[in-house]
Design a protein around this motif. Sequence first.
Motif, short mmCIF file in Angstrom:
data_model
loop_
_atom_site.label_atom_id
_atom_site.label_comp_id
_atom_site.label_asym_id
_atom_site.label_seq_id
_atom_site.Cartn_x
_atom_site.Cartn_y
_atom_site.Cartn_z
N SER A 74 4.25 -60.13 32.38
CA SER A 74 4.84 -59.44 33.53
C SER A 74 4.46 -57.96 33.52
CB SER A 74 6.36 -59.60 33.53
OG SER A 74 6.90 -59.14 32.31
N ALA A 75 4.40 -57.37 32.35
CA ALA A 75 3.92 -55.98 32.27
C ALA A 75 2.49 -55.89 32.77
CB ALA A 75 4.00 -55.48 30.83
N MET A 76 1.69 -56.87 32.38
CA MET A 76 0.30 -56.90 32.82
C MET A 76 0.22 -57.00 34.33
SD MET A 76 -2.68 -59.40 31.42
CE MET A 76 -2.46 -60.73 32.58
N SER A 120 6.15 -50.05 31.27
CA SER A 120 7.06 -50.73 32.19
C SER A 120 8.36 -51.12 31.49
CB SER A 120 6.38 -51.98 32.77
OG SER A 120 5.88 -52.80 31.73
N LEU A 153 -2.83 -65.03 21.97
CA LEU A 153 -2.19 -63.79 21.57
C LEU A 153 -0.82 -63.73 22.23
CD1 LEU A 153 -5.35 -61.88 22.67
CD2 LEU A 153 -4.86 -62.56 20.33
N ARG A 155 -6.74 -68.45 26.23
CA ARG A 155 -7.16 -67.19 25.63
C ARG A 155 -6.00 -66.22 25.55
NH1 ARG A 155 -11.92 -65.65 24.84
NH2 ARG A 155 -12.85 -67.04 26.36
N LEU A 156 -5.22 -66.21 26.60
CA LEU A 156 -4.11 -65.27 26.64
C LEU A 156 -2.92 -65.76 25.82
CD1 LEU A 156 -5.58 -63.40 28.24
CD2 LEU A 156 -4.05 -63.72 30.17
N ASN A 192 -2.24 -54.12 26.02
CA ASN A 192 -1.06 -54.77 26.59
C ASN A 192 0.23 -54.15 26.09
OD1 ASN A 192 0.92 -57.54 26.38
ND2 ASN A 192 -0.02 -57.06 28.34
N ILE A 205 1.23 -61.98 24.65
CA ILE A 205 0.97 -61.03 25.71
C ILE A 205 2.16 -60.92 26.64
CG2 ILE A 205 -0.46 -60.64 27.76
CD1 ILE A 205 -1.78 -60.13 25.02
N ASP A 206 2.46 -59.69 27.04
CA ASP A 206 3.52 -59.46 28.02
C ASP A 206 2.92 -59.61 29.41
OD1 ASP A 206 5.42 -58.48 29.75
OD2 ASP A 206 6.09 -56.91 28.38
N LYS A 247 10.16 -55.86 37.40
CA LYS A 247 8.71 -56.01 37.19
C LYS A 247 8.12 -56.99 38.20
CE LYS A 247 8.91 -55.18 32.23
NZ LYS A 247 8.76 -55.80 30.91
N LEU A 248 8.78 -58.12 38.31
CA LEU A 248 8.27 -59.12 39.25
C LEU A 248 8.29 -58.59 40.68
CD1 LEU A 248 7.56 -61.15 37.35
CD2 LEU A 248 9.54 -62.56 37.94
N GLU A 301 -9.38 -71.99 34.34
CA GLU A 301 -8.04 -71.42 34.26
C GLU A 301 -7.34 -71.86 32.98
OE1 GLU A 301 -6.06 -72.27 37.88
OE2 GLU A 301 -7.08 -70.64 38.91
N GLU A 339 0.81 -51.27 28.21
CA GLU A 339 1.32 -51.74 29.50
C GLU A 339 2.81 -52.06 29.39
OE1 GLU A 339 -2.21 -54.00 31.91
OE2 GLU A 339 -1.32 -55.10 30.26
N ALA A 340 3.16 -52.71 28.33
CA ALA A 340 4.56 -53.06 28.14
C ALA A 340 5.42 -51.80 27.99
CB ALA A 340 4.72 -53.95 26.91
N VAL A 344 -8.43 -69.41 30.52
CA VAL A 344 -7.70 -68.16 30.65
C VAL A 344 -6.36 -68.27 29.96
CG1 VAL A 344 -6.61 -66.56 32.25
CG2 VAL A 344 -8.80 -67.59 32.83
N ILE A 388 -12.20 -62.72 30.17
CA ILE A 388 -11.34 -63.72 30.76
C ILE A 388 -12.13 -64.87 31.36
CG2 ILE A 388 -9.77 -64.17 32.68
CD1 ILE A 388 -8.46 -62.88 30.32
N TRP A 389 -13.16 -64.54 32.09
CA TRP A 389 -13.86 -65.57 32.83
C TRP A 389 -15.07 -66.13 32.11
CZ3 TRP A 389 -11.09 -67.69 36.32
CH2 TRP A 389 -10.14 -66.94 37.01
#
Lengths: 219, 219
Positions: free
Chosen positions: B80-82, A194, B75, B71-72, A187, B77-78, A202-203, B65, A190-191, B68, A122-123
């Motif tokens: 909120s699940a994350m 949840s 794909l 990158r995300l 992921n 990506i869920d 979720k939030l 950022e 993860e999904a 980030v 990520i970073w």
Amino acid sequence: MADKQRSARPGTGAKRKAADAVVSPDDCDPARCPCDDAACSLSRYVRTTQAANGDEDHHTLEATEQAVAERLSGLSIDMSAMAVISNVYRAANAVRNHVERTVLAPHDLTWTGWVVLWVIWIWGDIESRHVAAEAGISKGTLTGVQNTLMSRGLVKRRVHPDDARRVLLSLTPKGQKLMSSVFPEFNAVEALMSEDLDDDAKLATARALRAIVKKAENA
Amino acid sequence: MADKQRSARPGTGAKRKAADAVVSPDDCDPARCPCDDAACSLSRYVRTTQAANGDEDHHTLEATEQAVAERLSGLSIDMSAMAVISNVYRAANAVRNHVERTVLAPHDLTWTGWVVLWVIWIWGDIESRHVAAEAGISKGTLTGVQNTLMSRGLVKRRVHPDDARRVLLSLTPKGQKLMSSVFPEFNAVEALMSEDLDDDAKLATARALRAIVKKAENA
DNA sequence: CGTTCATCGTTCGGTTCCGAACGGTTTGTC
DNA sequence: GACAAACCGTTCGGAACCGAACGATGAACG
């Protein structure tokens, strides 16, 4: 917890099969359990015994749960706080075990190794102390994980150009390829975990957990 | 994770001080962070660097950022699940570390030792395999914890009268005394950590966590 | 400049933990 | 009743992790 400390030895991590593994029972019965909203762990043992041997135990279920209620009601206990906090830990373990088995083990990754890779991914080009802080592990542990991941050709390190004490970590092309192929799997799990929660839940849950983290970390 | 495995050596557990300890930064800025509802961990590193060195890093915060997000977002990506799942693990670690330092260490108890004591306290006269399941540890680990707790005179064991393979665990009077004095402290910390949540939020969070546990354990 | 102090990553000892292997006990089947 | 299969708790090897100690670098101050 996924590392190799010193003497990097590649390709041996993540061995969590399912043999003697940590098992755990089921729900609780709100009508019997003294907890709030069926959201505790107090009756998992009951269900186990109930399912296993017909009724060989000496104290009946009712008597046992009565004892629980009495023991706890004797003291003044915040049951809802207990339900929240204890389930946090239980959930974390369950998630971790499941992810390690289903997603990480096939790629020969440990949990900690995965988290470290994720942070670097990520970073990108991040100092190792920050990686440790982000991953929630100690500096010493990170050194070992680093070496393991480096020996597998997933991570590069180079000295900081302006400060010879610091070390910058980044992913090799191989590491990047690994992440972009494995992370969607991760992921997806993860999904899946949840999926019984709607978006609001979720939030709200994430927000509640952050509040707990905040309290726990600076207090 | 708090045990001594074989060769029970009493009184050395729970040494979590705060020196080289696992540190962790702060909040995220919803205006900048690509996460949902400020409930992620993605900008902790940013805050750290921001606070630490004025602006010596090569990539600006915005650029980072942006990277980030890109990158995300590349794909599917869920998010909120994350946010939920990653915070579960973070919260569990934070809680455990804090509890170990503030409540358990003064009594020379480790986390796992505490959980085992708790299970035996609640259920009294319980078979060791059930203790392991309840505590979320393996049978092998439990043997070690058992020995440690026995050598400190907190736990008794006796063979099951009807089945010589099984072992029944129970607390000694000393163990009971310890629990009834320490558990209120423990619960007070639980209450403290969840004090920013109102009752509805506590219940909802506990329920959500149980749903996650359920998914993670049988899937 | 030289000294002192903070900070970085690494090393190292010790603890915790899992999982496979093992011996002892019970249950089931012929 | 012998024999096999299932199950219990323990043992044991090895990995993962923390925390303190260490060497090296950088910053502040005279």
